[in-house]
Design an enzyme around this catalytic site. Structure first.
Site, PDB file in Angstrom:
ATOM      1  N   HIS A  41       5.470   6.022  11.369  1.00 47.25           N
ATOM      2  CA  HIS A  41       4.950   5.896   9.998  1.00 47.25           C
ATOM      3  C   HIS A  41       4.011   7.086   9.756  1.00 47.25           C
ATOM      4  O   HIS A  41       2.784   6.929   9.699  1.00 47.25           O
ATOM      5  CB  HIS A  41       4.216   4.562   9.873  1.00 47.25           C
ATOM      6  CG  HIS A  41       3.905   4.129   8.474  1.00 47.25           C
ATOM      7  ND1 HIS A  41       3.948   4.980   7.383  1.00 47.25           N
ATOM      8  CD2 HIS A  41       3.523   2.914   7.982  1.00 47.25           C
ATOM      9  CE1 HIS A  41       3.617   4.307   6.300  1.00 47.25           C
ATOM     10  NE2 HIS A  41       3.365   3.052   6.635  1.00 47.25           N
ATOM     11  N   LYS A  91      25.793  -4.409  -2.846  1.00 44.97           N
ATOM     12  CA  LYS A  91      27.259  -4.394  -2.952  1.00 44.97           C
ATOM     13  C   LYS A  91      27.888  -3.780  -1.717  1.00 44.97           C
ATOM     14  O   LYS A  91      29.096  -3.607  -1.643  1.00 44.97           O
ATOM     15  CB  LYS A  91      27.694  -3.580  -4.182  1.00 44.97           C
ATOM     16  CG  LYS A  91      27.153  -4.117  -5.485  1.00 44.97           C
ATOM     17  CD  LYS A  91      27.610  -3.206  -6.640  1.00 44.97           C
ATOM     18  CE  LYS A  91      26.901  -3.570  -7.935  1.00 44.97           C
ATOM     19  NZ  LYS A  91      27.057  -2.530  -8.952  1.00 44.97           N
ATOM     20  N   ARG A  93       0.790  -1.218   0.000  1.00 38.05           N
ATOM     21  CA  ARG A  93       0.000   0.000   0.000  1.00 38.05           C
ATOM     22  C   ARG A  93       0.830   1.280   0.000  1.00 38.05           C
ATOM     23  O   ARG A  93       0.598   2.187  -0.795  1.00 38.05           O
ATOM     24  CB  ARG A  93      -0.917   0.067   1.233  1.00 38.05           C
ATOM     25  CG  ARG A  93      -2.204  -0.626   1.092  1.00 38.05           C
ATOM     26  CD  ARG A  93      -2.627  -1.167   2.424  1.00 38.05           C
ATOM     27  NE  ARG A  93      -1.669  -2.194   2.808  1.00 38.05           N
ATOM     28  CZ  ARG A  93      -1.759  -3.469   2.432  1.00 38.05           C
ATOM     29  NH1 ARG A  93      -2.759  -3.859   1.706  1.00 38.05           N
ATOM     30  NH2 ARG A  93      -0.836  -4.348   2.775  1.00 38.05           N
ATOM     31  N   THR A  94       1.796   1.360   0.903  1.00 38.01           N
ATOM     32  CA  THR A  94       2.501   2.629   1.041  1.00 38.01           C
ATOM     33  C   THR A  94       3.245   2.947  -0.253  1.00 38.01           C
ATOM     34  O   THR A  94       3.146   4.054  -0.792  1.00 38.01           O
ATOM     35  CB  THR A  94       3.474   2.570   2.234  1.00 38.01           C
ATOM     36  OG1 THR A  94       2.734   2.183   3.390  1.00 38.01           O
ATOM     37  CG2 THR A  94       4.133   3.916   2.477  1.00 38.01           C
ATOM     38  N   ARG A 107      11.553   3.750   3.107  1.00 43.28           N
ATOM     39  CA  ARG A 107      11.131   2.804   4.147  1.00 43.28           C
ATOM     40  C   ARG A 107      12.336   1.928   4.461  1.00 43.28           C
ATOM     41  O   ARG A 107      13.038   1.480   3.549  1.00 43.28           O
ATOM     42  CB  ARG A 107       9.982   1.937   3.653  1.00 43.28           C
ATOM     43  CG  ARG A 107       9.732   0.772   4.575  1.00 43.28           C
ATOM     44  CD  ARG A 107       8.476   0.023   4.264  1.00 43.28           C
ATOM     45  NE  ARG A 107       7.302   0.794   4.634  1.00 43.28           N
ATOM     46  CZ  ARG A 107       6.082   0.279   4.705  1.00 43.28           C
ATOM     47  NH1 ARG A 107       5.882  -1.000   4.415  1.00 43.28           N
ATOM     48  NH2 ARG A 107       5.054   1.016   5.044  1.00 43.28           N
TER      49      ARG A 107
END
Ligand code: NCD
Length: 359
Positions: free
Chosen positions: A131, A82, A53-54, A103
């Site tokens: 959030h 890497k 969703r986000t 995120r």
């Protein structure tokens, strides 16, 4: 005008919050007026943790504004695999993009990213910490379904310890008049003390309960959350917590007629599918509201999108944060920053409060 980055809603005044929510309302009503507002702009989504969703609502929001998107949803497909540091990835991406949405599994990661970014950064979830854009979604959902952000008894149920959406939502709702909270959880997953302190300092009332059945008749809003499996030390502990709170038709019989049920989703087993057809269940509408409010947020942030690196603060302590999930214990070059309060040190990145730590 917003502060440069959106890491936590506590840097956003109630007036600014209302401006974003008002703009989201206009956008929802007349999306066609805004279809070129982001023309020529690029938003980067850096998702070091899974998301449906986000990430998609941010991307849809930018595309609906006529802007473009770049980014990754699996750090293994980027130079992170890497061994590239967060600071270097962000520094590079901020040369391409006008806005970064990040995120990350570590608490305080968005704050850290902002220190090395030439463009504005939005926190799309940092570990079990915060959030803020889910909170904008939740507030916008409440406005549209309850008609108010005040005078509400809000029941919050599930993993209150690790649920970042819960922490951001409470921090924001205490700023509106006369809200009360009922925290429904097992003792192991209770709301962190620092959040309780915020509730108390704001003069709001709260109670704690171990029973959803006993609490449901008293509340106006029920915010259900899943048990955050990925934040547990081992699966055994998760299994002990899973399935304790399940909202079903039987429990809904005792709920108020005007109750609204929100959930940031994904749902695992905490709401029975049979509840989805109850008109009080608004969690799928919530996902759509999230896109409109993110369109409004993007416009706000782009308005103030001068490309520059801010001066970085210097460490004000030698000590490491005692929270193993704090970004400072993973990206070791970060300045160590603490606020001091009541004889304790509070990490500026993850809000972990600790006595003087010897490490
Ligand atoms: C939440 C999250 O990622 O914190 N989901 C979301 O953003 N809509 C809730 C969760 O994962 O349980």
């Amino acid at each position: 005008m917003f502060t440069r980055h959106l890491i936590d809603l506590d840097t956003v005044s109630i007036d600014q919050l209302n401006d974003v929510l008002d703009l989201a309302k206009v956008i929802m009503k007349h999306p066609q007026y805004f279809c070129d507002s982001g023309h020529g702009k690029i938003m980067a989504t850096l998702f070091y943790e899974p998301s449906t969703r986000t990430q998609m609502s941010f991307q849809s929001a930018m595309l609906k504004l006529g802007g473009k998107i770049v980014g990754f949803d699996n750090p293994n497909s980027s130079s992170v695999s890497k061994g590239e540091s967060l600071r270097d990835t962000v520094r590079v991406v901020s040369n391409y993009a006008d806005l970064i949405v990040i995120r990350h599994p570590c608490e305080g990661a968005a704050q850290a990213a902002a220190m090395f970014s030439r463009c504005n950064v939005i926190n799309a979830g940092d570990g079990g910490h915060l959030h803020p854009t889910q909170t904008l979604t939740d507030l916008f959902t409440l406005i549209n379904t309850k008609g108010t952000l005040s005078n509400l008894t809000v029941g919050i149920c599930g993993d209150l310890k690790n649920g970042r959406t819960v922490h951001s939502l409470i921090k924001s709702l205490v700023g509106f008049k006369n809200n009360k909270f009922v925290f429904i959880s097992t003792p192991q997953l209770a709301i962190p003390d620092y959040i309780k302190k915020i509730v108390i300092d704001a003069g709001c009332k709260y109670s704690e309960s171990a029973s959803l059945s006993d609490s449901i008749s008293k509340i106006d809003v029920l915010y259900m959350t899943r048990i955050q499996r990925e934040r547990f030390e081992n699966d055994e502990e998760y299994k002990n917590q899973k399935g304790v709170f399940i909202l079903d038709k039987e429990k809904m019989k005792n709920a108020k007629y005007g109750l609204k049920i929100l959930h940031p989703l994904p749902r695992i087993d905490e709401i029975d599918y049979e509840v989805d057809d109850d008109s009080r269940a608004v969690y799928f509408d919530q996902t759509e509201y999230g896109m409109y409010v993110r369109m409004a947020l993007i416009l706000y942030m782009l308005e103030n999108s001068e490309k520059k690196l801010d001066a970085r603060p210097e460490s004000n302590s030698e000590k490491c944060c005692c929270n193993p999930r704090c970004i400072t214990n993973h990206e070791l070059y970060l300045p160590k920053l603490y606020k001091k309060a009541e004889g304790r040190e509070i990490c500026e990145y993850c809000d972990h409060s600790q006595p003087i730590c010897s490490k």
